[in-house]
Design a protein around this motif. Structure first.
Motif, PDB file in Angstrom:
ATOM      1  N   THR A  10       9.066  -0.866  -8.925  1.00 45.69           N
ATOM      2  CA  THR A  10      10.279  -1.285  -8.216  1.00 45.69           C
ATOM      3  C   THR A  10      10.901  -0.158  -7.408  1.00 45.69           C
ATOM      4  N   LEU A  11      11.056   1.017  -8.025  1.00 46.82           N
ATOM      5  CA  LEU A  11      11.701   2.130  -7.318  1.00 46.82           C
ATOM      6  C   LEU A  11      10.900   2.532  -6.093  1.00 46.82           C
ATOM      7  N   ALA A  12       9.580   2.611  -6.213  1.00 46.87           N
ATOM      8  CA  ALA A  12       8.738   2.991  -5.074  1.00 46.87           C
ATOM      9  C   ALA A  12       8.850   1.967  -3.954  1.00 46.87           C
ATOM     10  N   ILE A  13       8.909   0.690  -4.298  1.00 49.31           N
ATOM     11  CA  ILE A  13       9.046  -0.358  -3.280  1.00 49.31           C
ATOM     12  C   ILE A  13      10.392  -0.260  -2.575  1.00 49.31           C
ATOM     13  N   ALA A  26       6.511   5.988 -11.202  1.00 49.37           N
ATOM     14  CA  ALA A  26       5.387   5.339 -11.877  1.00 49.37           C
ATOM     15  C   ALA A  26       5.847   4.273 -12.855  1.00 49.37           C
ATOM     16  N   THR A  27       7.150   4.135 -13.041  1.00 49.80           N
ATOM     17  CA  THR A  27       7.682   3.143 -13.974  1.00 49.80           C
ATOM     18  C   THR A  27       7.634   1.758 -13.342  1.00 49.80           C
ATOM     19  N   LEU A  28       7.118   0.806 -14.077  1.00 45.40           N
ATOM     20  CA  LEU A  28       7.019  -0.561 -13.590  1.00 45.40           C
ATOM     21  C   LEU A  28       8.259  -1.346 -13.985  1.00 45.40           C
ATOM     22  N   GLY A  29       8.711  -2.215 -13.103  1.00 47.67           N
ATOM     23  CA  GLY A  29       9.878  -3.048 -13.374  1.00 47.67           C
ATOM     24  C   GLY A  29       9.526  -4.260 -14.215  1.00 47.67           C
ATOM     25  N   SER A  54       0.823  -1.218   0.000  1.00 51.42           N
ATOM     26  CA  SER A  54       0.000   0.000   0.000  1.00 51.42           C
ATOM     27  C   SER A  54       0.851   1.260   0.000  1.00 51.42           C
ATOM     28  N   ALA A  55       1.876   1.293   0.867  1.00 54.08           N
ATOM     29  CA  ALA A  55       2.694   2.497   0.974  1.00 54.08           C
ATOM     30  C   ALA A  55       3.406   2.797  -0.333  1.00 54.08           C
ATOM     31  N   SER A  56       3.897   1.770  -0.999  1.00 56.74           N
ATOM     32  CA  SER A  56       4.626   2.004  -2.250  1.00 56.74           C
ATOM     33  C   SER A  56       3.719   2.510  -3.361  1.00 56.74           C
ATOM     34  N   ARG A  57       2.416   2.299  -3.221  1.00 54.17           N
ATOM     35  CA  ARG A  57       1.489   2.772  -4.263  1.00 54.17           C
ATOM     36  C   ARG A  57       1.230   4.266  -4.165  1.00 54.17           C
ATOM     37  N   TYR A  58       1.553   4.878  -3.035  1.00 51.21           N
ATOM     38  CA  TYR A  58       1.357   6.330  -2.938  1.00 51.21           C
ATOM     39  C   TYR A  58       2.359   7.091  -3.804  1.00 51.21           C
ATOM     40  N   PRO A  59       3.663   6.790  -3.765  1.00 55.21           N
ATOM     41  CA  PRO A  59       4.556   7.428  -4.746  1.00 55.21           C
ATOM     42  C   PRO A  59       4.144   7.123  -6.179  1.00 55.21           C
ATOM     43  N   LEU A  60       3.637   5.917  -6.415  1.00 56.21           N
ATOM     44  CA  LEU A  60       3.160   5.562  -7.755  1.00 56.21           C
ATOM     45  C   LEU A  60       2.011   6.467  -8.182  1.00 56.21           C
ATOM     46  N   ALA A  61       1.005   6.619  -7.305  1.00 59.25           N
ATOM     47  CA  ALA A  61      -0.147   7.455  -7.632  1.00 59.25           C
ATOM     48  C   ALA A  61       0.249   8.917  -7.789  1.00 59.25           C
ATOM     49  N   MET A  62       1.133   9.400  -6.918  1.00 53.83           N
ATOM     50  CA  MET A  62       1.565  10.793  -7.007  1.00 53.83           C
ATOM     51  C   MET A  62       2.390  11.025  -8.268  1.00 53.83           C
TER      52      MET A  62
END
Length: 716
Positions: A329-332, A320-323, A301-309
């Protein structure tokens, strides 16, 4: 209506909502925190958990309302951004990310404490190892499915109910004097310690609102989200209050204050009738399942906030880039690194307090967001569930949250203030340069200025369409996806009907012959429109998913009999034998089940046709794009030619979904090499394209102001 490629499947049921909320609450809040809280306030932790459960009601009601109005991925960040604007969204998004990271780190510390009951390992290094392990699992795509979450919560709640029943039986067999001694003094550290503890244990209920992050995937969110959260809160409050009462009653007060595994310790007292060490194993298994669920889901859940932002351009697009495994990956990695810093940088109590302070601040903002959304009076803000006792419920939630933060000590207050400052600094340093939208708050204060963001109402309208609360279709989108047929030579009306029916049969479940019969035998058209050299034949069809439109541009004209023209429900006198020439024919099919939708669309068409400039512009149109633009209000669209020397050059080679244009403003048409297409989010724009952008007047005006003195702008 087919879903967009960005839409998430709605596969979460009521039980899934309950499982997500409940599973996120029973980790550190019950298995680890009671001992720490007892050191703050003694036996009154029982009352502290009850009061905290009552204080979660305002944010729960507010989040239930917001999620049923805006069931979108991103949860609290999305609400704050759309209600209070990108500045609040930046602060709230960073705050939520940090709060989830703190809560997840706290859960893994607790998991380490329970594992240490069997394995002699230092707690914090073990928690760090678990963080790394869960980070790897998240990167390679391993996450809790809804089925796994159901199993975990079923086992967890079953064990806790068993614990409570056995504990109550033990307490019932104790002497009343012995119980009274355990409860005395009830407030050994006074009201201040009690108030501080309420804020400390408040984090135990924070998982209740985690479902907001997955609201987009919930079936029937108007019912399932409020009901699932309510059932989860009842379960949690009962077990927290009764469970802590059992701990206080059976354990030595001083021992409880120093215990990081109070459920296991108390369970050993009254589960000793089970074969040793079955009772302890039962509790530890339940605790590990709870901590594993919270820790793993917390990183997710926490890693999805940088993704959404990142998708909203508030942080670097790299988040927002997916590995290679399809995960951010970067957000995780950044989230996991933050959790490691929390684990080694703070005491267990410090982690809990800071997480509570962040969550309290977030809940205060969420309550405020409901007030803003209600008072902005946006027509498309239509929540399926409305908070009771508005606005007093929200005001109470704001006041209580701020008071609890004030009682949590200087470190928590300073750290919360630091978070706000960092968020504000990041907004002005980075985010403000990359976003063009504003929040609903500008609608509330529109009388103070003209800086309100009208695009937000369009965005909310789109959300209403997605969640199925309304079937109103945007007139501009209807025009954008319509077919335009050019017929230079004169035609008969029957020929025009046949051509339109052929095109409509490709979009709806009906044969051309059946559609033609609708228009020729039972379809009236407006005499007013005929007088303006245009006709609007329509048909109301059963079981139609959405409206469809075919426009015929006939330069040679079509002779239309005024004998057939009629106003709704009545004939027209004095027209026998008369005909009129029409140069524009708009064949509209609408769902029979929603005639109000049809009337609104027909009214929009008539309103545009009656404009003095319409027919001149229509007859001058030489291609499909120009013909469609004549139906759009001038203030609602903008046409840009993508050439290298223009200001729109930065659109070239970009996907439509990645364009930096006001929120909910839509690239509706792309003309390329003489052909017209309706783009999707993954459509890549090329040099030489001419695009038509539609949207609310404010968004179009902002784009126009940006490009008006540059090349490639068309605005008639």
């Amino acid at each position: 209506m087919p879903k967009t490629t960005e839409a998430l499947d709605k596969n979460l049921t009521l039980f899934d909502v309950y499982a997500i909320s409940t599973g996120a609450m029973f980790s550190s809040g019950f298995f680890l925190l009671p001992g720490i809280a007892s050191a703050e306030t003694g036996p009154s932790i029982i009352l502290a958990y009850l009061v905290a459960g009552l204080l979660i009601l305002p944010p729960m009601f507010s989040i239930a309302e917001l999620t049923t109005a805006m069931p979108k991925a991103g949860g609290a960040y999305y609400f704050l951004d759309r209600s209070l604007g990108p500045l609040a969204g930046t602060v709230g998004g960073l705050g939520t990310w940090l709060a989830l990271a703190f809560k997840s780190a706290f859960a893994l510390i607790g998991m380490g404490a329970y594992l240490a009951l069997f394995v002699e390992l230092p707690i914090k290094p073990l928690a760090a190892a678990l963080t790394v392990a869960f980070a790897v699992l998240n990167i390679v795509g391993a996450k809790e499915t809804s089925g796994l979450q159901r199993i975990l919560v079923t086992v967890l709640v079953s064990v806790l109910v068993f614990y409570v029943v056995q504990g109550l039986m033990t307490v019932a067999g104790m002497e009343p004097a012995a119980i009274g001694k355990q409860l005395t003094p009830f407030l050994p550290f006074g009201p201040t310690g009690f108030a501080s503890t309420i804020g400390l244990v408040f984090v135990s209920y924070a998982g209740l609102t985690k479902v907001a992050s997955v609201a987009e995937e919930v079936q029937n969110p108007d019912r399932n989200i409020p009901l699932g959260m309510g059932l989860s809160l009842l379960t949690a409050t009962f077990i927290y209050v009764v469970g802590t009462f059992i701990m206080v009653a059976v354990l030595d007060p001083q021992a409880l204050r120093e215990d990081l595994t109070p459920v296991a310790t108390s369970g050993e007292v009254f589960l000793n009738w089970l074969p040793e060490p079955a009772g302890l194993i039962l509790i530890v298994v339940a605790a590990i399942a709870a901590f594993a669920s919270t820790g793993n889901a917390g990183i997710l859940s926490a890693s999805r906030y940088p993704l959404a932002m990142a998708r909203d351009r508030l942080v670097s697009p790299r988040f927002a880039t997916l590995g290679r495994f399809g995960t951010p990956t970067l957000a995780i990695l950044v989230t996991s690194a933050l959790m490691l810093a929390i684990i080694f940088g703070f005491s267990e109590e410090g982690v809990a307090k800071l997480a509570s302070a962040f969550q309290l601040l977030l809940f205060a903002l969420v309550n405020f967001a409901v007030i803003i959304m209600r008072e902005s009076q946006l027509p498309s803000y239509a929540p399926g569930y409305r908070s009771p006792l508005y606005p007093w419920m929200q005001i109470a939630g704001i006041v209580f949250s701020l008071l609890l933060i004030a009682e949590m000590g200087n470190l928590s207050i300073l750290f919360t203030a630091f978070l706000v400052i960092v968020g504000i600094g990041w907004y002005f340093y980075y985010a403000r340069l990359h976003v063009t939208r504003e929040g609903a708050i500008y609608h509330l204060f529109a009388r103070l200025g003209r800086y309100r963001h009208d695009d937000l109402d369009t965005e909310l309208q789109g959300i209403l369409e997605e969640k199925g609360s309304t079937e109103v279709d945007s007139f501009d989108r209807l025009v954008a996806r319509a077919d335009v047929l050019f017929r230079p030579a004169p035609h008969t009306y029957a020929d025009a009907v046949a051509a339109a029916a052929e095109r409509l049969s490709e979009r709806i479940d009906a044969t051309p012959e059946a559609i033609s019969r609708y228009f020729l035998e039972g379809s009236p058209y407006s005499s007013v429109s005929v007088s303006h050299q245009a006709v609007l034949p329509y048909a109301l069809l059963p079981n139609l998913e959405r409206e469809e439109l075919v426009m015929i541009h006939c330069a040679g004209g079509v002779e239309v009999s005024l004998d057939d023209a009629q106003a709704p429900g009545e004939g027209i006198s004095g027209t026998a034998g008369r005909t009129a020439t029409a140069y524009a024919l708009f064949f509209l099919v609408s769902p029979r089940e929603d005639q109000s939708l049809h009337l609104r669309t027909q009214a929009a068409l008539v309103h545009r046709i009656e404009d003095a400039s319409f027919m001149t512009e229509w007859r001058e149109a030489t291609n499909e794009q120009q013909a469609k633009e004549t139906l759009l209000h001038h203030e609602r669209y903008l046409s840009l030619h993508l050439v290298a020397e223009s200001a729109a050059a930065d659109f070239i080679d970009q996907r439509v979904a990645d364009l930096n244009i006001p929120a909910s403003t839509l690239v509706a048409l792309v003309r390329r090499n003489g052909a017209i297409m309706v783009p999707r989010g993954d459509t890549v724009l090329h040099a030489g394209d001419r695009i038509t952008i539609i949207g609310d007047p404010a968004g179009i005006e902002r784009l126009y102001e940006l490009y008006r003195q540059r090349h490639g702008v068309t605005r008639r």
